[in-house]
Structures are given as structure tokens and as C-alpha cells.
Design an enzyme around this catalytic site. Structure first.
Site, PDB file in Angstrom:
ATOM      1  N   HIS A 240      -7.033  -8.327   1.609  1.00  0.00           N
ATOM      2  CA  HIS A 240      -7.502  -7.125   2.317  1.00  0.00           C
ATOM      3  C   HIS A 240      -6.848  -6.947   3.688  1.00  0.00           C
ATOM      4  O   HIS A 240      -6.403  -5.864   4.056  1.00  0.00           O
ATOM      5  CB  HIS A 240      -9.014  -7.225   2.575  1.00  0.00           C
ATOM      6  CG  HIS A 240      -9.844  -7.618   1.412  1.00  0.00           C
ATOM      7  ND1 HIS A 240     -10.321  -6.708   0.510  1.00  0.00           N
ATOM      8  CD2 HIS A 240     -10.314  -8.836   1.009  1.00  0.00           C
ATOM      9  CE1 HIS A 240     -11.070  -7.323  -0.390  1.00  0.00           C
ATOM     10  NE2 HIS A 240     -11.075  -8.619  -0.110  1.00  0.00           N
ATOM     11  N   ASP A 241      -6.856  -8.045   4.459  1.00  0.00           N
ATOM     12  CA  ASP A 241      -6.561  -7.924   5.896  1.00  0.00           C
ATOM     13  C   ASP A 241      -5.103  -7.623   6.214  1.00  0.00           C
ATOM     14  O   ASP A 241      -4.777  -7.232   7.340  1.00  0.00           O
ATOM     15  CB  ASP A 241      -6.982  -9.215   6.617  1.00  0.00           C
ATOM     16  CG  ASP A 241      -8.496  -9.335   6.730  1.00  0.00           C
ATOM     17  OD1 ASP A 241      -9.187  -8.321   6.505  1.00  0.00           O
ATOM     18  OD2 ASP A 241      -8.979 -10.435   7.054  1.00  0.00           O
TER      19      ASP A 241
END
Ligand code: BDR
Ligand code: CA
Length: 313
Positions: A240-241
């Protein structure tokens, strides 16, 4: 063009993967890592950030920030996703380096004043540090270039509750402040990150290209993949990040929708990011809400290649 960024983070396995990606890319200058509670308590987040800097041989400031939500009691943590150490129970050698004595919020304000209009705040944890920085310096939206966050779920279900994603759910009141501030905000939520599973051969390639950093991400991600592979036939994990960083470098890989945003702060809708696409409603409740950009899709193949190539630098 070099992008000056501050990475606000709660490391965390996908945080580590994103931080190394930022360190590795020649067009990104990381001014500092500001830490926040989230995946792990804030003291662990800060120590983990120092450890990652040492691994990557990066001598940049690391600060410790907020350890509690804006409203309500201390949160629970995501050790079941990221391991007891935040690194998938790999327990790397802790760093002896010292933290910058400033709070994360103060560091953000200091850097924004030093480089007016130049910095993108990339927030990949709960948003308490950014909310506090807005309180310390109400002119902050004019002092930064923009804000890119990993968080939220606009048109898809959440991952903590049916409506809320973890980073926003963890500090919904802070998120509401950050979403309301008059700065350009781009949101990389579950709409785009969960569309993009990464398989084990991807982790092998990161390691092949960078034995130390890629090797660490691969080892830490085994625990993470155990979590994400429950109830599905393949073995995958989600980074995600790293999405907001990829967008900074290659916006053309993403499909973005613009809309008015509100963040829920009551019991049932805590952390829900509701987006009313531009022109979809005449209700002032929504047309008066700040407009944000929401990533809804990405070119998976090119994104993956970008990560792999960057780990080789
Ligand atoms: C987000 O929550 C954390 O587990 C990850 O580090 C990511 O920032 C995904 O919902
Ligand atoms: Ca994170």
C-alpha cells in the site's frame, strides 16, 4: 526534477518497502522520516525508522510524533499483520542512532518554513502528525507543495470495518482535519492498493536487485504474506504505502477521480472516507467539502517494474 518529501510513517513492512523505494530513487530527496503510532506503538515506529535508515546508510533526521489518536484512548496495534517487531518477526539489529529531538509535527513545520512551496508531505500512517502540524502552523497548506496519503477507501469496503481503512480509522478526527485543510491532497486508498497484489516472484526480484534492502523486504514480507494469503488461493501481499511515491514520479500510471471528501468520526462511520465525485450532487453538505484527488486504478505491470528497477539503483 527532484521531489523533496517528508515521509510520515509507522514502520511496518509496507512502510519499509516504501521507505527503501524513496531512498533508492534518484529523483526523490527524503528530508526526514517523521514517525507516528499505527502498525506499532510510536516508540517502536521511531526505532524502526532509525533501523531502516541505518540499513540503507541514510543519515537523515528521524522524529518521534504522536502516540495517541486525536480523540479517545490509545489504539490497538497491527502486530497480527506486521509482527511483534513491525518487521514480520525478523528482529533486525536495532540502530544506535539518536532521534532528532523535535516532535514530528514541529519538524514538518520547520521544513515547510525552510523550503516554502517545495515539499510534498507523504503520509503512510495515521494522520495525527499532519493534523498537529496544521495546529502549530495554520499557514502550512500554503507552505507545502501538496499532501499524498496512503489511506482511505472511497468506493470500496474498508479493511478494519466495512467502511474504514486502517490509517484513517486509527485517527479519524485527525484525518478529518487533514482532509479539510486547503492543500492539494491525493489519496491512495484501498480502491487502488488492493487491486494490486504482489506475488512472491516480485519479492525475489527485489532481492536479486538489492540483496540488502530487497532481501530484508522479502524476509519481512513472509509474515505479511501469511496474513494476506488467508482465505485466498495464491500467496500475495500488498505494498500500500509505496503507491503515493510511485505517483510522485509517474502520475501517468494512475487513474485519478476528483471529488468532495468527508471523513466519518462517529461510532459507526469512524474513519470512513466518503467521496462525492465532482458534479454528482448539489447538496451544500457536499459541495462545500474540500475537493481531493482519489487514485482508483494503476497500471500494475509498470508499477511493479518501477519498484523492481528502483531497488537496483
Ligand atoms: C495501511 O495500514 C498499515 O497496515 C499499512 O502500513 C498501510 O499504511 C493499509 O491499510
Ligand atoms: Ca503504514
Amino acid at each position: 526534477m527532484t521531489h523533496k518529501i517528508i515521509l510520515d510513517t509507522d514502520p511496518g513492512i509496507d512502510d519499509a518497502m516504501a521507505i527503501f523505494f524513496a531512498f533508492q530513487h534518484p529523483d526523490i530527496e527524503v528530508l526526514g522520516l517523521t514517525t507516528v503510532y499505527g502498525n506499532v506503538p510510536v516508540s517502536m515506529a521511531a526505532k524502526n525508522a532509525l533501523t531502516l535508515c541505518e540499513m540503507a546508510d541514510q543519515d537523515i533526521p528521524v522524529t518521534q510524533g504522536v502516540g495517541m489518536p486525536w480523540v479517545g484512548p490509545e489504539s490497538s496495534y497491527a502486530h497480527f499483520v506486521h509482527g511483534d517487531d513491525g518487521f514480520g518477526n525478523t528482529f533486525p539489529e536495532p540502530s544506535e542512532r539518536e532521534l532528532d529531538p523535535r516532535s514530528s509535527a514541529q519538524f514538518i513545520v520547520d521544513m515547510a518554513r525552510k523550503y516554502p512551496g517545495e515539499i510534498t508531505l507523504v503520509a503512510i500512517g495515521p494522520l495525527g502528525n499532519l493534523a498537529l502540524a496544521l495546529r502549530l502552523e495554520p499557514e502550512l497548506p500554503k507552505l507545502v507543495k501538496g499532501v499524498s496519503i496512503m489511506g482511505g477507501a472511497a468506493f470500496v469496503p474498508g479493511n478494519v470495518t466495512p467502511v474504514a481503512e486502517a490509517n484513517i480509522w486509527n485517527d479519524a478526527h485527525a484525518a478529518a482535519i487533514v482532509f479539510d485543510a486547503k492543500w492539494p491532497l491525493t489519496m491512495f486508498g484501498l480502491d487502488v492498493t488492493l487491486k494490486t497484489p504482489f506475488t512472491l516472484p516480485f519479492l525475489d526480484k527485489l532481492e536479486d536487485n538489492n540483496e540488502k534492502l530487497g532481501g530484508f523486504v522479502k524476509r519481512a514480507s513472509q509474515f505479511y504474506a501469511d496474513f494476506y494469503s488467508q482465505n485466498r488461493p495464491d500467496r500475495v501481499c500488498f505494498f500500500h504505502d509505496a503507491f503515493p511515491l510511485a505517483h510522485l514520479l509517474h502520475p501517468e500510471l494512475f487513474i485519478i477521480k476528483r471529488g468532495h471528501a468527508r471523513v466519518g468520526t462517529s461510532e459507526l462511520d469512524r474513519g470512513q472516507t466518503v467521496i462525492a465525485p465532482e458534479g454528482s450532487t448539489a447538496s451544500p453538505l457536499w459541495t462545500e467539502a474540500h475537493k481531493v484527488d482519489v487514485a482508483v486504478d494503476v497500471d500494475h505491470e509498470k508499477l511493479e517494474q518501477l519498484f523492481i528497477d528502483t531497488y537496483a539503483y
